[in-house]
Structures are given as structure tokens and as C-alpha cells.
Scaffold this motif. Sequence first.
Motif, short mmCIF file in Angstrom:
data_model
loop_
_atom_site.label_atom_id
_atom_site.label_comp_id
_atom_site.label_asym_id
_atom_site.label_seq_id
_atom_site.Cartn_x
_atom_site.Cartn_y
_atom_site.Cartn_z
N UNK A 164 -0.57 4.14 4.96
CA UNK A 164 -1.32 4.31 3.82
C UNK A 164 -0.04 3.28 2.71
N UNK A 165 -0.91 2.91 2.01
CA UNK A 165 0.30 2.05 0.93
C UNK A 165 0.36 2.63 0.24
N UNK A 166 2.17 3.02 -0.50
CA UNK A 166 2.57 4.10 -1.54
C UNK A 166 2.12 3.06 -2.81
N UNK A 167 3.19 3.63 -3.84
CA UNK A 167 3.02 3.67 -5.08
C UNK A 167 4.06 3.59 -5.70
N UNK A 168 5.09 2.79 -5.25
CA UNK A 168 6.47 2.86 -6.09
C UNK A 168 7.08 1.53 -7.64
N UNK A 169 7.48 1.18 -8.17
CA UNK A 169 7.80 1.31 -9.00
C UNK A 169 8.48 -0.47 -8.12
N UNK A 170 8.57 -1.79 -8.98
CA UNK A 170 8.97 -2.46 -7.58
C UNK A 170 8.08 -4.15 -7.39
N UNK A 171 9.08 -4.93 -6.85
CA UNK A 171 8.21 -6.38 -6.80
C UNK A 171 8.26 -5.70 -5.22
N UNK A 172 8.69 -5.19 -3.95
CA UNK A 172 8.15 -4.62 -2.50
C UNK A 172 6.98 -4.09 -2.49
N UNK A 173 6.49 -4.94 -0.91
CA UNK A 173 5.54 -3.59 -0.54
C UNK A 173 5.94 -2.39 0.39
N UNK A 174 5.48 -1.21 0.13
CA UNK A 174 5.61 0.23 0.47
C UNK A 174 4.73 0.55 1.35
#
Length: 234
Positions: A164-174
Motif C-alpha cells: 500500500x502506498x502511504x500518505x505522508x507529507x514530503x518528497x519521498x515515496x512511502x
Amino acid sequence: MELGSSEAYKGTSVDWSVVVAGVKNSGKGRTETIGGVPVTFLSDADSGMPTDQLVQRTCAVTVRYPSHAAVMMHLDGPLGTDACETAKSLVPQLISEFANEPQQGTVSPRTVLTGADPCAVLPKVNATADPDDRREDKCDFDYRGDAVTVRYEYEQQKLIRGSQQADFAGNHEVYMEPASDPDGYVTYTTVLGPELGSPAPGDFLGPRRPVVTVTGKNADALAEVTRQVLTLFP
């Protein structure tokens, strides 16, 4: 490496390896400081082996560095000799050769992980880690009642965990990989940088990328640790 006779049980064989994950002291053997670093010598007698049944003498040597890296050497020597004394005569050269190895980042490409400390997140989450739980590539600590591991590594593209792609602020894929059962582990994986060159021909797993993984069982705690790790890599 062979020293002396090549005939079985008459010469001395030596092999060595470098360990970067850390080696814990068993408390056995004797430890001396050589070349400014602690060196432990563990003979067959120290290990509790019955010497009257031996066909050769052995010695295991561990050179420990503050970074938790270790150089390990093992000797097999003939009966009637002291394998650890032979090992001791070789240790200064072993330490010297290890010191001449290229420093991190001087051979492989430099990335955001070069020289980075996986325990740098500790003050951000008000946590601590024992010295034995600090490594160059990972940090183990307790946070919100969960045993958390933060690991810095280079993972091949198709092996990057996370369904699952997590929703985090920032410029990186999590990405987040949920637990497969109620008592299982959850993993958050953050991709921190671009590909490191091209994969070898025929390597279907893809190029390596610098990533940080945060693993434990408390998903909420892991999410917070991941958020704080992201502040280290804006």
C-alpha cells in the motif's frame, strides 16, 4: 591462507571475514588491546572442547571497532602449538590492512545514506537505544511499547516492500506492508533517492535504491517514527 606445511593437520590454515552487523562478546576467552582496538582470542580450550580428543588446535579472533564493525579470523593449527599465539602474531597486520580499506563513500556512489546514522531519529521520538542495539545500518529501540527497528539499506526495486502506498507529507515515496496476522510485523518503507546505476544483465529485480524501513507491530507508532525519519531527509 595456508602457513607452513600443506599436509593435513601439520600446517596452519587461516581465514577471516568482515562483519558489519555487530558481534556480541560471549564473555569467554581473553581480550587484549592491540593497535588501539580490543581483540578477543577464543581457543578450543576456552570453548570447553576436550583437548585430548583434538586433532588440531583452533583459535577464533574477533577485532571489534566502535562502529560495531568487526574483523573475525579463525585459525586451525597442528597439535603441540598454540593457535592463539600464532593468531596474535598476525593481528597487527590484519588491523593494518583493514585500516587501509577504502572509506565509506569513496568507492561506491555517495547517497543520502552515506554516513547517515539510523539512530538519528531517537531524540525526535524521545527514545533511547542501548550501545549494542546501534549499528551502522540499523537501530533497535522501544517506542510506545513496541520494539522498533529502523534500517538504512539499498534495496532492489522489485524487492521494496509495501503493498500500500502511504500518505505522508514530503518528497519521498512511502509504502506500508500490513501485518499478515494479528501478531505479525508491519513495515513502512521510504524510498530516499534515485536508482544506483543499472542492474546487471539479466537481473530482473531492478536497480538498487536507498531506502529506510521502519518495522514493528504497532502501526501507529511506526507511522510516527516514519514521519520523524522523513524530517531527516527533506
